[in-house]
Design an enzyme around this catalytic site. Structure first.
Site, PDB file in Angstrom:
ATOM      1  N   GLU A  16       4.732  54.467  18.294  1.00 21.76           N
ATOM      2  CA  GLU A  16       4.920  55.690  19.086  1.00 21.76           C
ATOM      3  C   GLU A  16       4.581  55.310  20.509  1.00 21.76           C
ATOM      4  OE1 GLU A  16       6.042  58.380  17.857  1.00 21.76           O
ATOM      5  OE2 GLU A  16       5.773  58.042  15.716  1.00 21.76           O
ATOM      6  N   CYS A  65       1.951  62.615  25.239  1.00 26.63           N
ATOM      7  CA  CYS A  65       3.173  61.829  25.056  1.00 26.63           C
ATOM      8  C   CYS A  65       4.403  62.712  25.029  1.00 26.63           C
ATOM      9  CB  CYS A  65       3.061  61.037  23.767  1.00 26.63           C
ATOM     10  SG  CYS A  65       2.632  62.054  22.360  1.00 26.63           S
TER      11      CYS A  65
END
Ligand code: NAP
Length: 521
Positions: free
Chosen positions: A258, A297
């Protein structure tokens, strides 16, 4: 000063070496040192072997039983909520609201996976799809099943979500029957450290189910084997390096990454000024820019608006950003704290300068900020910064460089779904993009145009404006991850997340025998 210990081999272990400067944990609002962390001298090979051995106990348990372990983790975290919020405020630069997002996100995700465990019940093996008749008779069948891998799950997390990052990965691995070694980013490890302390003190998990590293991963990854998995969250540069580790390549270690993401928001041409949908769009952009000081994020970095609306959008965002109170996050009147580290501050300033090549700052400043309640010159503060890119081009820094802070760029498009999708796709793979419109044709074309480049797309419309989840909120029932720049990973998504920790096996043979293998209980 507190010295953070690791928990490996079933006990607390102190690093033997002299910790380097990067392993000093500070309060980012005051720069006051809080703790030190070091894993020097810890035998990572032995830590990994101990964790792997803990898998036998987890695999003996049914999904319902593992779900109960996960539920106990959720309850333990929730029971210590206030203490954990305090640590997140001190070590993460989080406001109380930011800290709740992390800590409640952790207990909530664990609770959601505990519920999934209850739903899966007595099973230890999961069926994957329907059985298929293979031969002429109804006897010869094929059935795909999912069984837990027999290694350990190594979780390497980013600095921004020390509670949720630990919990969202551990919930899925433990429910799948795989023990975890978790390594938070060192700079903000106080919260994860305390969570593990609580779980150990209250004997929430069986031995080996959760090990913890306070500090560097050392040579841990060089000992990974073919039954282990590695789940990483962090920058794409680190992700690329970890993916290329010799042992990872040599043993085909399953890896989930990720990484960076230039998430976008698209305002449809039909959205009227002052409408509920207009307000939802502005609220989402302003919240994403400032929540956790933009260190999320999933935060919106690029804002595409029909060219006729540019000035109105910029004006409305300026107004909202002007209401943000930057300062010591422990104060109730402060709505945005500092960045988490000195490095983050340097990177954000540098990133704003990069964006300056294609966009003009229309609100805030990379260097000037007056922070409430802090000594002048102290703390890693930056104001929210809004930029305006008048003529977006796919080669611009705004489409290639993630500024991990309270920074977004407003850019025009010609009002067509095709043009909006083309610009969004220039981000080369993202975690989430949100589209705001009630126009069915526009939504369909925009969503289908951007979907292959994303892990998640949210559609904001008038009818759901009052109940929509913010695009930056990762839900345990929906997948999190994205292709390309975002790392190519996929986490969560309810039952889908378990597959990373399981081996899919095709069984073929006599149907009655196959059913005996996969029977519950
Ligand atoms: P980072 O510098 O890449 O660090 C991430 C993690 O990797 C930390 O735990 C770090 O440990 C560890 N690490 C670094 N070098 C390592 C090595 N050689 N071996 C093993 N572990 C190593 O990223 P960050 O600054 O913490 O996080 C910011 C970035 O994360 C942003 O780019 C953001 O986009 C991304 N992010 C992505 C997501 C997502 O879900 N896609 C979520 C959050 C953040 P140390 O701290 O000990 O160095």
């Amino acid at each position: 000063m507190i010295e953070l210990l690791s928990h490996v081999g079933g006990q607390w272990a102190k690093g033997s070496g002299q910790p380097d400067k990067s392993a000093l944990l500070v309060n980012p609002a005051t720069e006051e040192p809080l703790a030190r962390a070091s894993t020097a001298g810890i035998d990572m090979k032995a830590a990994l072997a101990f964790a792997r051995a803990g898998g036998a106990d987890l695999r003996r348990r049914t999904f319902a039983e593992r779900g109960e372990l996960v539920r106990a983790m959720s309850r333990a975290i929730h029971a210590h909520r206030d203490e954990l919020l305090g640590l997140a405020i001190a070590n993460g630069g989080n406001t109380r609201s930011d800290a709740k997002f992390d800590v409640d996100g952790a207990s909530g995700t664990l609770a959601a996976y505990a519920d999934l465990g209850a739903e899966l019940g007595d099973a230890r093996v999961l069926l994957d799809g329907e059985a298929t008749q293979l031969g002429r008779s109804a006897r010869l069948f094929g059935q795909h099943v999912l069984v837990p891998r027999e290694g350990a799950a190594v979780h390497v997390n980013a600095f921004n979500f020390p509670a949720w990052g630990l919990a969202e990965k551990a919930a899925v691995a433990i429910l799948a029957g795989v023990p975890v070694i978790t390594k938070p980013a060192t700079s903000t490890a106080l919260v994860s450290h305390r969570i593990v302390q609580i779980l150990v003190e209250e004997s929430v998990l069986p031995p080996g189910a959760l090990s913890f590293l306070a500090g560097s991963a050392g040579d841990l990854l060089s000992h990974l084997g073919g039954q282990d998995v590695l789940a990483f969250t962090g920058s794409s540069v680190t992700g690329r390096m970890l993916r290329g580790t010799d042992a990872v390549l040599a043993h085909s270690v399953r890896v989930n990454v990720e990484a960076d993401s230039l998430n976008a928001a698209v305002l449809g041409p039909d959205v009227e000024l002052g409408s509920d949908l207009w307000n939802l769009f502005l609220t989402d952009v302003a919240r994403d820019m400032t929540q956790k000081t933009g260190q999320k994020c999933t935060a919106i970095r690029r804002v595409y608006v029909p060219s006729a609306r540019e000035e109105e959008v910029i004006e409305a965002l300026r107004e909202r950003l002007a209401a943000v109170k930057v300062g010591d996050p422990s104060r109730d009147d402060v709505t945005m704290g500092p960045l988490a580290t000195a490095q983050q501050l340097a990177d954000v300033r540098d990133g704003i300068a990069k964006l300056g090549a294609c966009a003009k700052v229309v609100f805030g400043s990379a260097t000037e900020v007056s922070a409430l309640g802090v000594s002048p010159g102290k703390g890693f503060f930056v104001s929210p910064v809004l930029l305006h890119g008048k003529e977006p081009d796919a080669r611009d820094a705004v489409h290639n460089h993630e500024v991990f802070g309270p920074v977004a760029t407003v850019m025009p498009y010609d009002g067509t779904a095709t043009a909006a999708a083309t610009l969004v796709r220039a981000g080369a793979g993202g975690l989430v993009t949100s589209v705001y419109s009630d126009d069915k044709a526009f939504v369909r074309d925009a969503v289908l145009g951007i979907a292959p480049y994303h892990g998640r797309v949210t559609v904001g419309s008038s009818k759901v404006a009052s109940q929509a989840f913010p695009p930056g909120t990762v839900l345990p029932s929906l997948v999190h991850g994205g292709p390309g720049r975002a790392g190519g990973g996929e986490e969560l998504g309810g039952r889908r997340g378990l597959a990373f920790y399981q081996q899919r096996v095709a069984l073929q043979g006599d149907r009655a025998l196959l059913e005996a293998i996969t029977a519950k209980g």
